[in-house]
Design a protein around this motif. Sequence first.
Motif, PDB file in Angstrom:
ATOM      1  N   GLU A 195     156.419 -64.223  -5.648  1.00  0.00           N
ATOM      2  CA  GLU A 195     155.483 -64.392  -4.532  1.00  0.00           C
ATOM      3  C   GLU A 195     156.173 -63.942  -3.250  1.00  0.00           C
ATOM      4  O   GLU A 195     157.160 -64.538  -2.833  1.00  0.00           O
ATOM      5  CB  GLU A 195     155.056 -65.849  -4.408  1.00  0.00           C
ATOM      6  CG  GLU A 195     154.101 -66.119  -3.259  1.00  0.00           C
ATOM      7  CD  GLU A 195     153.766 -67.590  -3.103  1.00  0.00           C
ATOM      8  OE1 GLU A 195     153.042 -67.925  -2.152  1.00  0.00           O
ATOM      9  OE2 GLU A 195     154.241 -68.401  -3.930  1.00  0.00           O
ATOM     10  N   ARG A 206     159.414 -74.440 -10.082  1.00  0.00           N
ATOM     11  CA  ARG A 206     158.830 -75.745 -10.377  1.00  0.00           C
ATOM     12  C   ARG A 206     157.786 -76.128  -9.333  1.00  0.00           C
ATOM     13  O   ARG A 206     156.773 -76.748  -9.652  1.00  0.00           O
ATOM     14  CB  ARG A 206     159.929 -76.809 -10.439  1.00  0.00           C
ATOM     15  CG  ARG A 206     160.912 -76.597 -11.580  1.00  0.00           C
ATOM     16  CD  ARG A 206     161.883 -77.762 -11.709  1.00  0.00           C
ATOM     17  NE  ARG A 206     162.948 -77.436 -12.647  1.00  0.00           N
ATOM     18  CZ  ARG A 206     164.189 -77.089 -12.301  1.00  0.00           C
ATOM     19  NH1 ARG A 206     164.514 -77.046 -11.014  1.00  0.00           N
ATOM     20  NH2 ARG A 206     165.089 -76.810 -13.215  1.00  0.00           N
ATOM     21  N   ALA A 207     158.041 -75.776  -8.080  1.00  0.00           N
ATOM     22  CA  ALA A 207     157.145 -76.189  -6.997  1.00  0.00           C
ATOM     23  C   ALA A 207     155.922 -75.286  -6.864  1.00  0.00           C
ATOM     24  O   ALA A 207     154.825 -75.764  -6.546  1.00  0.00           O
ATOM     25  CB  ALA A 207     157.915 -76.221  -5.677  1.00  0.00           C
ATOM     26  N   ARG A 208     156.119 -73.972  -7.104  1.00  0.00           N
ATOM     27  CA  ARG A 208     155.057 -73.010  -6.791  1.00  0.00           C
ATOM     28  C   ARG A 208     154.600 -72.207  -8.003  1.00  0.00           C
ATOM     29  O   ARG A 208     153.618 -71.458  -7.910  1.00  0.00           O
ATOM     30  CB  ARG A 208     155.536 -72.037  -5.711  1.00  0.00           C
ATOM     31  CG  ARG A 208     156.132 -72.692  -4.480  1.00  0.00           C
ATOM     32  CD  ARG A 208     156.787 -71.662  -3.563  1.00  0.00           C
ATOM     33  NE  ARG A 208     155.817 -70.825  -2.908  1.00  0.00           N
ATOM     34  CZ  ARG A 208     155.432 -70.967  -1.635  1.00  0.00           C
ATOM     35  NH1 ARG A 208     155.949 -71.932  -0.905  1.00  0.00           N
ATOM     36  NH2 ARG A 208     154.549 -70.159  -1.102  1.00  0.00           N
ATOM     37  N   ALA A 211     159.520 -67.524  -4.731  1.00  0.00           N
ATOM     38  CA  ALA A 211     159.065 -67.133  -3.400  1.00  0.00           C
ATOM     39  C   ALA A 211     160.196 -66.427  -2.666  1.00  0.00           C
ATOM     40  O   ALA A 211     161.272 -66.998  -2.456  1.00  0.00           O
ATOM     41  CB  ALA A 211     158.614 -68.367  -2.620  1.00  0.00           C
ATOM     42  N   TRP A 236     159.452 -68.665   4.768  1.00  0.00           N
ATOM     43  CA  TRP A 236     160.713 -68.980   4.083  1.00  0.00           C
ATOM     44  C   TRP A 236     161.633 -69.767   5.013  1.00  0.00           C
ATOM     45  O   TRP A 236     162.246 -70.751   4.601  1.00  0.00           O
ATOM     46  CB  TRP A 236     161.414 -67.694   3.640  1.00  0.00           C
ATOM     47  CG  TRP A 236     162.698 -67.969   2.915  1.00  0.00           C
ATOM     48  CD1 TRP A 236     162.865 -68.162   1.577  1.00  0.00           C
ATOM     49  CD2 TRP A 236     164.002 -68.105   3.498  1.00  0.00           C
ATOM     50  NE1 TRP A 236     164.185 -68.416   1.284  1.00  0.00           N
ATOM     51  CE2 TRP A 236     164.909 -68.381   2.454  1.00  0.00           C
ATOM     52  CE3 TRP A 236     164.489 -68.021   4.802  1.00  0.00           C
ATOM     53  CZ2 TRP A 236     166.270 -68.573   2.664  1.00  0.00           C
ATOM     54  CZ3 TRP A 236     165.844 -68.221   5.021  1.00  0.00           C
ATOM     55  CH2 TRP A 236     166.723 -68.489   3.970  1.00  0.00           C
ATOM     56  N   ASN A 275     160.800 -73.371   5.314  1.00  0.00           N
ATOM     57  CA  ASN A 275     161.011 -74.146   4.087  1.00  0.00           C
ATOM     58  C   ASN A 275     162.418 -73.969   3.515  1.00  0.00           C
ATOM     59  O   ASN A 275     162.642 -74.230   2.340  1.00  0.00           O
ATOM     60  CB  ASN A 275     159.976 -73.746   3.035  1.00  0.00           C
ATOM     61  CG  ASN A 275     158.571 -74.141   3.420  1.00  0.00           C
ATOM     62  OD1 ASN A 275     158.153 -75.271   3.225  1.00  0.00           O
ATOM     63  ND2 ASN A 275     157.825 -73.198   3.986  1.00  0.00           N
ATOM     64  N   TRP A 321     166.027 -70.476  -7.122  1.00  0.00           N
ATOM     65  CA  TRP A 321     164.741 -69.929  -7.540  1.00  0.00           C
ATOM     66  C   TRP A 321     164.077 -70.829  -8.577  1.00  0.00           C
ATOM     67  O   TRP A 321     162.846 -70.832  -8.701  1.00  0.00           O
ATOM     68  CB  TRP A 321     164.913 -68.520  -8.098  1.00  0.00           C
ATOM     69  CG  TRP A 321     165.425 -67.539  -7.092  1.00  0.00           C
ATOM     70  CD1 TRP A 321     165.466 -67.697  -5.733  1.00  0.00           C
ATOM     71  CD2 TRP A 321     165.964 -66.240  -7.354  1.00  0.00           C
ATOM     72  NE1 TRP A 321     166.000 -66.581  -5.137  1.00  0.00           N
ATOM     73  CE2 TRP A 321     166.319 -65.667  -6.108  1.00  0.00           C
ATOM     74  CE3 TRP A 321     166.189 -65.504  -8.518  1.00  0.00           C
ATOM     75  CZ2 TRP A 321     166.876 -64.400  -6.000  1.00  0.00           C
ATOM     76  CZ3 TRP A 321     166.740 -64.239  -8.421  1.00  0.00           C
ATOM     77  CH2 TRP A 321     167.078 -63.695  -7.164  1.00  0.00           C
ATOM     78  N   SER A 367     161.906 -73.195  -6.781  1.00  0.00           N
ATOM     79  CA  SER A 367     160.672 -72.533  -6.358  1.00  0.00           C
ATOM     80  C   SER A 367     159.694 -72.421  -7.526  1.00  0.00           C
ATOM     81  O   SER A 367     158.486 -72.625  -7.366  1.00  0.00           O
ATOM     82  CB  SER A 367     160.990 -71.149  -5.791  1.00  0.00           C
ATOM     83  OG  SER A 367     159.824 -70.456  -5.409  1.00  0.00           O
ATOM     84  N   TRP A 388     159.952 -75.232 -16.123  1.00  0.00           N
ATOM     85  CA  TRP A 388     158.879 -75.180 -15.133  1.00  0.00           C
ATOM     86  C   TRP A 388     157.556 -75.136 -15.871  1.00  0.00           C
ATOM     87  O   TRP A 388     157.485 -74.729 -17.027  1.00  0.00           O
ATOM     88  CB  TRP A 388     159.040 -74.013 -14.173  1.00  0.00           C
ATOM     89  CG  TRP A 388     159.070 -72.629 -14.741  1.00  0.00           C
ATOM     90  CD1 TRP A 388     160.091 -72.050 -15.422  1.00  0.00           C
ATOM     91  CD2 TRP A 388     158.047 -71.644 -14.669  1.00  0.00           C
ATOM     92  NE1 TRP A 388     159.776 -70.766 -15.780  1.00  0.00           N
ATOM     93  CE2 TRP A 388     158.527 -70.489 -15.320  1.00  0.00           C
ATOM     94  CE3 TRP A 388     156.775 -71.616 -14.097  1.00  0.00           C
ATOM     95  CZ2 TRP A 388     157.780 -69.335 -15.442  1.00  0.00           C
ATOM     96  CZ3 TRP A 388     156.022 -70.450 -14.207  1.00  0.00           C
ATOM     97  CH2 TRP A 388     156.526 -69.327 -14.868  1.00  0.00           C
ATOM     98  N   VAL A 438     156.644 -63.982   0.450  1.00  0.00           N
ATOM     99  CA  VAL A 438     156.246 -64.894   1.524  1.00  0.00           C
ATOM    100  C   VAL A 438     156.740 -64.333   2.848  1.00  0.00           C
ATOM    101  O   VAL A 438     157.774 -63.648   2.902  1.00  0.00           O
ATOM    102  CB  VAL A 438     156.809 -66.308   1.309  1.00  0.00           C
ATOM    103  CG1 VAL A 438     156.247 -66.920   0.036  1.00  0.00           C
ATOM    104  CG2 VAL A 438     158.336 -66.296   1.261  1.00  0.00           C
TER     105      VAL A 438
END
Length: 287
Positions: free
Chosen positions: A214, A146-148, A152, A221, A224, A141, A144, A279, A216
């Motif tokens: 989030e 850091r990326a979003r 997610a 999922w 990804n 998580w 996730s 993050w 999804v």
Amino acid sequence: MTVLVTGSRGRVGSALVRTLHERNFDVRAGSASPDKLAFPTDVETVSLRLDDPSGHAVALDGVSAVFLYCEPAGIEAFIEQAEAGGVEHVVVMSADAVLRPGAEHDPIARGHLLVERALAESSLTTTPLNCGALASNALPWAWSLRARGAVALPYPDSYADPVDERDVAEAAFAVLTDPARRGRSYHLTGPEALSFAEQVRVIATAVGRDIPIERVPPEVWRANKPDFMPGDIADALLTLWAASTEPVPLTHDVEHLVGRPARSFTEWAACHVDTFRAWPQPGRRSS
């Protein structure tokens, strides 16, 4: 008694090696990359791949007990060498997926079942540790986040029973060192059933920041998923999460084995705050 610990770079294996060493048991740390192990210099290390029988004889030489990760490839050869070498007891880290109905058809359970059944058919005394959801399953998580900027999740309300890897290691130590506990299976769970959303809130409290969730679509999922995760495992996880709408059953086997209550997810989160703090702040660019 010399104990061979397979998978000694893993969270459970490394903790078990250190526990055995600290309590003055002879331990041999097996790993596919022994040069990357970071144990005290008097801990013996050995190159070992469970799916490569060429290293089994050396790794098992003089060993009386084994902590074994579930790797079905090469299990017959490993058992044959263990029997020939005089191994008496194998503690196998398995999954509680083998306890669910239809386990034979479940990709998550299949490999664990193959290993457990091969061991059961051997002359070795075997003690399976059927683990629930490991607490460290929450670590991705952080990626996730850091990326979003959010965790997610396809099924945030799905329940699990997060068990701390340190508790698994201590349970393994207990059955490895106490003959009275050998030869039966143990179902290791954490002390509470928590939804994924509740786990995220626990981590947020530990970090001291709100962590958005989030939701999804499952197919997003799935598209990804981590590269190392086979597609059939991803599909099985989605099916499991979709069905886990109620708190899962818990056991007291950790407490029975280690002599204290299982560590809470709150305790686990407190040990991993740095992972989840890294993050970007809202409104700021990450460098």
